[in-house]
Design an enzyme around this catalytic site. Sequence first.
Site, PDB file in Angstrom:
ATOM      1  N   HIS A 244      -0.927  42.152  -8.414  1.00 39.33           N
ATOM      2  CA  HIS A 244      -0.675  43.076  -7.324  1.00 39.33           C
ATOM      3  C   HIS A 244       0.307  42.452  -6.286  1.00 39.33           C
ATOM      4  O   HIS A 244       0.446  41.159  -5.852  1.00 39.33           O
ATOM      5  CB  HIS A 244      -2.024  43.406  -6.488  1.00 39.33           C
ATOM      6  CG  HIS A 244      -2.949  44.305  -6.982  1.00 39.33           C
ATOM      7  ND1 HIS A 244      -3.448  45.110  -6.365  1.00 39.33           N
ATOM      8  CD2 HIS A 244      -3.147  44.371  -8.207  1.00 39.33           C
ATOM      9  CE1 HIS A 244      -4.241  45.945  -7.104  1.00 39.33           C
ATOM     10  NE2 HIS A 244      -4.122  45.428  -8.423  1.00 39.33           N
TER      11      HIS A 244
ATOM     12  N   TYR B 147      -7.312  48.565   2.528  1.00 39.57           N
ATOM     13  CA  TYR B 147      -8.203  48.078   3.607  1.00 39.57           C
ATOM     14  C   TYR B 147      -8.080  48.961   4.732  1.00 39.57           C
ATOM     15  O   TYR B 147      -7.202  49.259   5.421  1.00 39.57           O
ATOM     16  CB  TYR B 147      -7.573  46.552   4.302  1.00 39.57           C
ATOM     17  CG  TYR B 147      -7.803  45.557   3.341  1.00 39.57           C
ATOM     18  CD1 TYR B 147      -6.943  45.120   2.213  1.00 39.57           C
ATOM     19  CD2 TYR B 147      -8.980  44.559   3.525  1.00 39.57           C
ATOM     20  CE1 TYR B 147      -7.178  44.091   1.464  1.00 39.57           C
ATOM     21  CE2 TYR B 147      -9.242  43.433   2.532  1.00 39.57           C
ATOM     22  CZ  TYR B 147      -8.189  43.390   1.724  1.00 39.57           C
ATOM     23  OH  TYR B 147      -8.558  42.110   0.683  1.00 39.57           O
TER      24      TYR B 147
ATOM     25  N   PRO C 208     -15.878  38.161   3.181  1.00 44.20           N
ATOM     26  CA  PRO C 208     -14.799  38.336   2.285  1.00 44.20           C
ATOM     27  C   PRO C 208     -13.520  39.154   2.597  1.00 44.20           C
ATOM     28  O   PRO C 208     -12.552  39.432   1.586  1.00 44.20           O
ATOM     29  CB  PRO C 208     -15.689  39.104   1.198  1.00 44.20           C
ATOM     30  CG  PRO C 208     -16.837  39.621   2.234  1.00 44.20           C
ATOM     31  CD  PRO C 208     -16.845  38.589   3.424  1.00 44.20           C
TER      32      PRO C 208
HETATM   33  C1  PHB Z   1     -13.123  42.633  -4.466  1.00 44.74           C
HETATM   34  O1  PHB Z   1     -12.211  43.086  -5.346  1.00 44.74           O
HETATM   35  O2  PHB Z   1     -14.101  42.519  -4.913  1.00 44.74           O
HETATM   36  C2  PHB Z   1     -12.522  42.293  -3.082  1.00 44.74           C
HETATM   37  C3  PHB Z   1     -11.025  42.493  -2.718  1.00 44.74           C
HETATM   38  C4  PHB Z   1     -10.533  42.146  -1.677  1.00 44.74           C
HETATM   39  C5  PHB Z   1     -11.358  41.461  -0.821  1.00 44.74           C
HETATM   40  C6  PHB Z   1     -12.689  41.262  -1.163  1.00 44.74           C
HETATM   41  C7  PHB Z   1     -13.255  41.672  -2.255  1.00 44.74           C
HETATM   42  O3  PHB Z   1     -10.959  41.149   0.623  1.00 44.74           O
END
Ligand code: PHB
Length: 392
Positions: free
Chosen positions: A72, A196, A288
């Site tokens: 990506h 996001y 995360p």
């Molecule tokens: C995921 O694809 O699991 C993932 C992607 C981005 C993040 C956290 C988890 O910030």
Amino acid sequence: MRTQVGIVGAGPAGLLLSHLLHLRGIDSVVLEARSREYVEQRVRAGVLEQGTVDVLNEAGVGERMSAEGLPHHGIELRYGGAGHRIPFERLVPGRAITVYGQQEVVKDLIARRLADGGKILFDVPDVVPHSLEADPYLTFQGERLDCDIIAGCDGFHGVCRPSIPDGVLSIFQRDYPFAWLGILAQVPPSAEELIYSRGDRGFALHSMRSPEISRFYLQVPPDASLDDWPDERIWAELRARLETVPGFALTEGPIISRDLSAMRSFVAEPMRYGRLYLAGDAAHIVPPTGAKGLNLAVADVRVLTEALAGLYATGSTELLDAYSATCLKRVWRAQHFSWWMTTLLHTFDTDDPYGRRLQTSHLDYVTSSEAAATTLAENYVGLPFDFGAPRD
Ligand code: PHB
Ligand code: APR
């Protein structure tokens, strides 16, 4: 039994450490509390930094990742009724991320360790570390494993960090007033890149695992239960939080797995006591939102491998003595970035209108200023491993 490095935990940190040590001619045994099936199926995050991809490729375990991982070159920040792309190819040329599930990395590493004759003992739930100051050893199921060094790669809830005497570690932490509900759905991604999305109903993330499997997350209350979230409620909430720009429609399909994760920032310093070295989640946790957990674990074991290779080649403990300080530089950069992404994109119960305006202003800055967008991009794709050295 005797080995050079006794490794507790067969997550990405413990498995990669065992493999990298093997490539340097250093012997290790991995002790894992859970079954092989369990660790291979556990759904976790899936964003690999450029440096992580490079480490896995150089170590000869990147074949399936190269074939099946999805490179990506940007992410979208969505808020206020519009989407804004952060273009990595322009802002941080030559650096990208690869979307490849953590459990796939774990499967690849286990397969390789076993093919190379490596020793991984699964279903060993009663490991206890002993004699950490000198002549360390691990006991489990009536057995004793003597080693030169113990590597605590047993995650946040493991046994190694708590075995360090009281008063040695300094703990730094922050809890967030929300959790993430994650799902895997048997449905093609609804967009090519990660989205996001910040809005008044809370944060949502669109991600993926393959051209056929999507991964989504929703910000939910910290005490949420999976029982509160039947499929229709999940899709309705994802629609409400993601279908906020003209022309975007979510592709829906069967949900094949779901999980809840707490959101926490945590660092234990130093990442060492005597002959015990902590790596990965055993020493530090990030929320995360910045996708940094797995990448930090890889960076730690890379440093630990060099330090142990130095020890066995020359007898020098110089690199081992510097291990904690070397790792913590990167750890704290990722702590800040993960905290920053989290506070930028989530709703907080305590949000006052002033705080909300500040959040919007910062998002406007990141999506309109080349300098601010570059800051996000270079942290997201991952800083170089020699990060922290002075600039010329
Ligand atoms: C995921 O694809 O699991 C993932 C992607 C981005 C993040 C956290 C988890 O910030
Ligand atoms: N004895 C043996 N093994 C243990 C014990 C114990 N007492 N306690 C935990 N373990 C095992 C867990 O079952 C797990 O397989 O240690 C392993 C730790 O793996 P992870 O939690 O995946 O941690 P780490 O390898 O540091 O990887 C960090 O994982 O949690 C994600 O977001 C995080 O992506 C990051 C990555």
